[in-house]
Structures are given as structure tokens and as C-alpha cells.
Write a protein that holds these residues in place. Structure first.
Motif, PDB file in Angstrom:
ATOM      1  N   THR A 111      -5.715   1.627  10.308  1.00 31.96           N
ATOM      2  CA  THR A 111      -5.018   2.030  11.538  1.00 31.96           C
ATOM      3  C   THR A 111      -3.930   1.008  11.879  1.00 31.96           C
ATOM      4  O   THR A 111      -2.787   1.379  12.199  1.00 31.96           O
TER       5      THR A 111
ATOM      6  N   LEU B 284      -3.429   5.681   9.315  1.00 29.15           N
ATOM      7  CA  LEU B 284      -4.246   6.730   9.934  1.00 29.15           C
ATOM      8  C   LEU B 284      -3.473   7.471  11.021  1.00 29.15           C
ATOM      9  O   LEU B 284      -4.062   8.146  11.861  1.00 29.15           O
TER      10      LEU B 284
ATOM     11  N   TYR C 268      -4.269  11.129  12.464  1.00 28.43           N
ATOM     12  CA  TYR C 268      -5.718  11.367  12.593  1.00 28.43           C
ATOM     13  C   TYR C 268      -6.210  11.040  14.007  1.00 28.43           C
ATOM     14  O   TYR C 268      -7.396  11.124  14.268  1.00 28.43           O
TER      15      TYR C 268
ATOM     16  N   SER D  85      -6.466   8.155  15.328  1.00 28.97           N
ATOM     17  CA  SER D  85      -7.347   6.985  15.334  1.00 28.97           C
ATOM     18  C   SER D  85      -6.966   5.999  16.428  1.00 28.97           C
ATOM     19  O   SER D  85      -5.819   5.573  16.527  1.00 28.97           O
TER      20      SER D  85
ATOM     21  N   LEU E 257     -10.431  12.628  12.159  1.00 26.47           N
ATOM     22  CA  LEU E 257     -10.814  11.258  11.807  1.00 26.47           C
ATOM     23  C   LEU E 257     -12.278  11.210  11.368  1.00 26.47           C
ATOM     24  O   LEU E 257     -12.618  10.588  10.351  1.00 26.47           O
TER      25      LEU E 257
END
Ligand code: SF4
Length: 635
Positions: free
Chosen positions: A395, A400, A403, A405, A429
Motif C-alpha cells: 500500500t 494496492l 483495492y 486499502s 482487498l
């Protein structure tokens, strides 16, 4: 008890047969017997290509010493081909990759269930196939049946029918069969999360490798056992006398302050926190408690104080130990009195805490709360910790995006949200992170482009079928890295061999470290096969244990013959793994991150050295008599 049950969930047939005595002599019990039964399955049908297909076999059972007075004789065994330790998809990002279909996995759990299964009259439940609709198994008073799983075991979450939390399942089934013990898959297992565990007694788990997912893939919710049978003894009076002698040996070890066993009744496993951080509890220098996704082994001492051994002692209550545990008593209840995480449960274990510290979480109460959640959802706390640390770094580096995140080093709230998203598979996620690591990497490389592959791989220490490293940063310990790298149940496992004390005391050299690891693996194969705990302090290959075992089973062993059983078990597991696709390419993989030296602490400047490691691997294969490629021979 001399009875094995063969259960085929596809046609719901049950066959109860006498145990195979010759096999019990060669493979002892628990883990060893189960390895031989899985080897039969793999040799007959070929590799289990998909651990979450009906072709996987899962075995739950116990061993001769279980439910006797031998201290710690309450540990049961569960074996299967693991879901987390696979690498089935072409991994162009990995030099030397070849398909790996999942490794033979043994998981040990205490609590009451293993002994209650014995009281119900069964040594092993060998479970094949897949039920068409949700079922559960009842082993009660010598009978065994597959029954439909009741509607009450399920609820609707986010529009999907999913199994309830583990405490609710256990409570419901305790009501159905009074006095029973249950192991069950939680929501994570039901939703096929690759690192889902099986939970019994609310907080005892067949934890690593994905047993919960294998149950879920078979539409199997739980196994409940109840009975009143007692173990039979070949020579009862002799067993009683020798049992008292052995009991004195174990008691003396716990009363000896120079032995680490002396800490267990108070600190449980958490004494390792101080040992790993600063050398407390008979240590040397510390500097190997993992921090920031294994970047470091040391961090701000003021932050550490919040999650030290002492910090967890402050919330510890009375003992909450496995059935038949004596003297060692490592588990204690815990209670957080106030704040957002107030509640009661058990004190988390060292490995759990260490791997969440690796996510830079230094909020003790949040760790306690997350541990309770993991038990309720059926999530292996250790692999979850490794997955979280990797996802935090992914992240941070922007991989990410898309997603949703919110994962961030040090952010416990984001981890609490993530464990639920993973268990319930309720977000993109959660669906991504609940998969084995190679699927995660492949998906991220497909999204971010091949040029990003190395940067993505750098964040994921569980890559290439890894189970996830345990709570000792291995950069400064080539022996421990070898133990992690060669464990039959997957890269990162710490229980099959453990070298830290020996390496701190100066053990080095390729041949010496290789032999130490291999001998540890042999010993652990025996302890698991005897239904005992890792923390059992007597030598099972010496007196009085050998005579005690003979008085129990009628099987006489010399130190050499019992050690030969341990080697036989470990070799057979390796043979299964060779068939499943494991070879030197798997063993020798070093996650790129672990090649970067520690920048601070007692071991600053040290990292995993591939040349040193490969020399140890050569010696290790020679020790076992395997090929240079790490393949175990057929016999
Ligand atoms: S020492 Fe701990 S894990 Fe081992 S049997 Fe006792 S309570 Fe269970």
C-alpha cells in the motif's frame, strides 16, 4: 483405541476399521501415521494438484500417549496438503520457478478435542471427498456419523450465507452433544481463505497451512466428539510407576530457573518478546524481533515497552491450559478492563504478537482484540501477520491502489477491518489478500505491469509458496533461516526446528548447522507423532520415556529405533513434497527483502547470505541422503 474411521464425504460412507499395528510401530502415531496415510493417497492418485478440491485428504486424530497422565498429552494432529504453500501459476518474476501444488502439512493443537476424540473411541478420522451440501461429523460413544449441518450454524453476512463465528458453532454443538468437544472451520475457512485454521475450545487451533479452508472446500463445518472410554495400557502398574518418575522429571525442569521451562507458567511464550528484543530471559543481545515487514530487528525501546513481556503479563489472568497439561502450563486468560478493546479472552502467543509488531503495531490492547477476532473468524494469526505486513508495504508503495486499502504500518484499526474483509471475502482487498501469495503477486503484476514485478515481490516475504516467516527475524541466523527454509510444512515454519539458543551460544559451520536443523526436525516429528507439546521437557528417546511408552503400547523401542522412526517420518513427508513439486528451487529461494542488511541493533549489517545458505543446504541434503536437487528417494 485401535480404531480408525474412513469417511468419504462424497457418498457419505463411513468405514471403521482396526488400526494398522505394523504402521503404528513404524510411524508412531499422530503426525507420523497421518503422513503415511497421506503418502498412500498421493502415491495411489498422484499429486494433489488443488488442495481445495475433493482430492485432498484431511486427517484428524491423536496418538497413544493422548489422554494419559503424561504431561502435555493433549495435543492432537491434523494433516493435509496445505493451501497456502502452493505456487501453481506461472511466475515469470521468479527465477527457477516450477509448479508447486501445496506441501504436506501437519498442524498440532491442544485443548480438549484430541483427547475427547479418543474417549469417543477413535484414533484417526481419515476424511476424503466433498459433501454436496454442508455437513458435520459426530463421533460419539464409539459411533460415527456424517450429519447435515444445521441451519443454526449459518448466518447471512453481506447477502451471503456463511458459517457463524467459531464460539457460536462450539456453543451450539455443545448444546447438541452435552460434554462434547468440537473443532470447526470459521467464516475464513468456509470462504476458502488459504490461511484459515480449525478452532476448538474457543482459542485452540490447528493453525497453520489452511486446514480451515480444506474443511470449507469439503463442505465440512465441524467435527464433534464425545465419549467416556479410557486408554488401555499394556502394563498398567508399570505405566503408573514410570509415569510418576517422568512427572518428577518434567516438574524439576519447570522448577529449575536456568531452564526456559521455568518461565512458561508465568509468561507462557511471551518471554520470547524480551529475549528477541533485548536479550532478556537468558538471552544475549536481542535485536531480532521483526519490525516493519522484516526490515529491522530492533526499534524504539519506548515503543517496545508497550508490547513487552511485562506489558502482556499485566493483562494475564489464571491458567487456561490444554487437557492433561501438567506443570508447564503456558496459557493464561487475559482481560482488558477498559477502552475500545475491553473484554476477556486469552493472552496472545509470542509468534502472534511478534508478527503484529512486524506491522509496527504497539497497541497491546488492539493486539489482544485482534487475537480474539482471529479465533472467532478462524484465521491463522501468524500468516495473517505476514500477509498484513506485506500488504502495508504494498500500500505504501502504491501497488494496492484500486483495492481501497487503508492498511498502514502502525494502524491497528485498518488491520481489524482487513481481517474481517478477508474472512468474509467482502471486498476486493479481502478477496486478494485471502489468497495464497503467488496469486496476490500475479494479480498485482498483471495490474501494474511486468516492470513492477521485482518491486512487488520485494514486499511479499511469503512469495513462492511460503507459509510466512515466524517471529524471529532470520537475517542474523543462518541456522534459523535453514530451519525456516527446509521445514516440510513450508517456508517460514519455526516449529520443526529451532536454532536460536544454539546459534547465540556460537553454533556455526555449514555441516554443524545442517545437522542441528535436521536433528531438530527428527525430534519434532517424534514429539508431534506422540501427541505431546513442543514444550514437553523430557527426552522422548531416553529413559524413563521409552519404558513408559512400552508399558503403554507394548511396543519396545531403543533410542536408535525411535529416532529412526522420526527420520522415517520426516523422509516420507519430504517424499510426498517431492511428488507435490518441491525441490531445491523452493528451498533455496530467499525473499529479496531478507538479503538487505539490518541497519540497526545488535546485528546491524547482517542479512541472509545466499552463498552461506546454499552451502548449508548442500550439507543438509547430504545429511538426509537426498539428491543435490533436494529430492527424497522413493525408499
Ligand atoms: S505447555 Fe501450553 S501448549 Fe503445551 S500442553 Fe501445556 S498449555 Fe498446552
Amino acid at each position: 483405541m485401535g480404531k480408525w474411521a474412513w469417511i468419504n464425504l462424497t457418498d457419505r460412507t463411513v468405514r471403521v476399521e482396526p488400526a494398522d499395528r505394523a504402521r503404528e510401530k513404524d510411524y508412531v502415531g499422530g503426525r507420523g501415521l497421518q503422513a503415511s496415510l497421506i503418502a498412500d493417497h498421493v502415491l495411489e492418485h498422484g499429486p494433489v494438484k488443488d488442495p481445495l478440491s475433493p482430492t485432498n485428504r484431511i486427517i484428524v486424530g491423536n496418538a497413544a500417549p493422548n489422554d494419559t497422565t503424561i504431561p502435555t498429552a493433549g495435543r492432537g494432529s491434523c494433516s493435509f496438503i496445505g493451501a497456502m504453500t502452493r505456487s501453481p501459476e506461472p511466475a515469470s518474476w521468479l527465477p527457477g520457478w516450477r509448479p508447486l501444488a501445496g506441501l504436506i502439512t501437519h498442524s498440532s493443537s491442544g485443548g480438549l478435542f484430541p483427547n475427547m476424540l479418543k474417549r469417543a473411541g477413535f484414533d484417526q478420522l481419515i476424511i476424503d471427498g466433498r459433501a454436496e451440501k454442508p455437513v458435520r461429523i459426530e463421533a460419539v460413544e464409539g459411533g460415527l456419523r456424517v450429519v447435515d449441518a444445521e441451519d443454526e450454524l449459518f448466518e447471512t453476512v453481506n447477502g451471503r450465507k456463511v458459517i457463524r463465528k467459531t464460539s457460536e458453532i462450539i456453543d451450539f454443538l455443545s448444546g447438541r452433544v452435552r460434554g462434547s468437544a468440537t473443532v470447526c472451520a470459521g467464516p475464513a475457512g468456509w470462504n476458502l481463505v488459504d490461511f484459515a485454521c480449525l478452532t476448538g475450545d474457543y482459542h485452540r487451533n490447528f493453525g497453520r497451512g489452511g486446514a480451515g479452508a480444506v474443511f470449507g472446500s469439503k463442505n465440512l463445518a465441524a467435527v464433534t466428539a464425545y465419549g467416556k472410554q479410557t486408554p488401555s495400557y499394556a502394563a498398567p502398574e508399570k505405566f503408573k510407576a514410570l509415569g510418576q518418575e517422568l512427572d518428577r522429571v518434567v516438574k524439576a525442569s519447570v522448577e529449575d530457573p536456568s531452564r526456559t521451562a521455568s518461565f512458561r507458567p508465568t509468561t507462557g511464550t511471551t518471554w520470547w518478546l524480551d529475549r528477541a528484543f533485548n536479550g532478556g530471559y537468558l538471552g544475549v543481545r536481542g535485536g531480532y524481533l521483526p519490525w516493519h515487514n522484516f526490515d529491522e530487528g530492533e526499534f524504539d525501546p519506548a515503543e517496545y515497552e508497550k508490547v513487552s513481556t511485562e506489558a502482556f503479563l499485566k493483562i494475564a489472568g489464571k491458567h487456561a491450559v490444554c487437557n492433561k497439561c501438567r506443570h508447564i502450563f503456558c496459557t493464561r486468560t487475559a482481560r482488558v478492563e477498559s477502552g475500545p478493546y475491553a473484554g476477556s479472552g486469552v493472552r496472545p502467543e509470542f509468534e502472534t504478537i511478534a508478527l503484529w509488531i512486524n506491522c509496527c503495531i504497539t497497541d497491546r490492547d488492539a493486539i489482544f482484540h485482534l487475537n480474539r477476532l482471529a479465533n472467532e473468524l478462524g484465521v491463522d494469526t501468524m500468516t495473517f501477520g505476514s500477509v498484513m505486513a506485506g500488504a502495508m508495504e504494498l500500500t505504501e508503495k502504491g501497488f494496492l491502489e484500486g483495492y481501497g486499502s487503508r492498511l498502514k504500518f502502525g494502524d491497528a484499526q485498518a488491520m481489524i477491518a482487513a481481517i474481517q474483509e478477508i474472512a468474509y471475502q467482502s471486498s476486493d482487498l479481502g478477496r486478494l489478500l485471502g489468497s495464497h501469495s503467488d496469486r496476490v503477486i500475479s494479480e498485482l503484476v498483471a495490474r501494474n505491469g511486468a516492470a513492477a514485478a521485482n518491486d512487488i515481490l520485494y514486499c511479499v516475504t511469503t512469495a513462492f509458496g511460503g507459509l510466512g516467516y515466524a517471529g524471529i527475524n532470520p537475517k542474523a541466523f543462518p541456522g534459523m533461516f535453514t530451519a525456516y527454509g527446509t521445514s516440510n510444512r513450508g517456508r517460514g515454519d519455526h516449529t520443526y526446528a529451532w536454532t536460536i539458543q544454539a546459534e547465540e551460544a556460537g553454533l556455526k559451520g555449514a555441516a554443524e548447522l545442517a545437522a542441528y536443523v535436521a536433528e531438530g526436525q527428527t525430534g519434532k516429528a517424534l514429539v508431534d507423532s506422540l501427541g505431546l507439546c513442543d514444550f514437553f521437557t523430557a527426552d522422548v528417546t531416553a529413559e524413563p520415556f521409552l519404558s513408559l511408552y512400552e508399558a503403554l503400547t507394548g511396543i519396545a523401542h531403543t533410542p536408535e529405533s525411535l529416532k529412526a522412526c522420526g527420520r522415517r517420518i520426516y523422509n516420507l513427508e519430504r517424499r510426498v513434497n517431492s511428488i507435490q513439486g518441491r525441490d531445491r528451487a523452493y528451498d533455496s529461494f530467499v525473499p529479496p527483502k531478507l538479503k538487505v542488511p539490518l541497519s540497526r541493533g545488535a546485528h546491524a549489517g547482517q542479512a541472509v547470505d545466499e552463498a552461506v545458505y546454499n552451502a548449508i543446504l548442500d550439507a543438509y541434503y547430504r545429511y538426509w541422503g537426498w539428491s543435490e536437487q533436494g529430492l527424497a528417494p522413493e525408499k
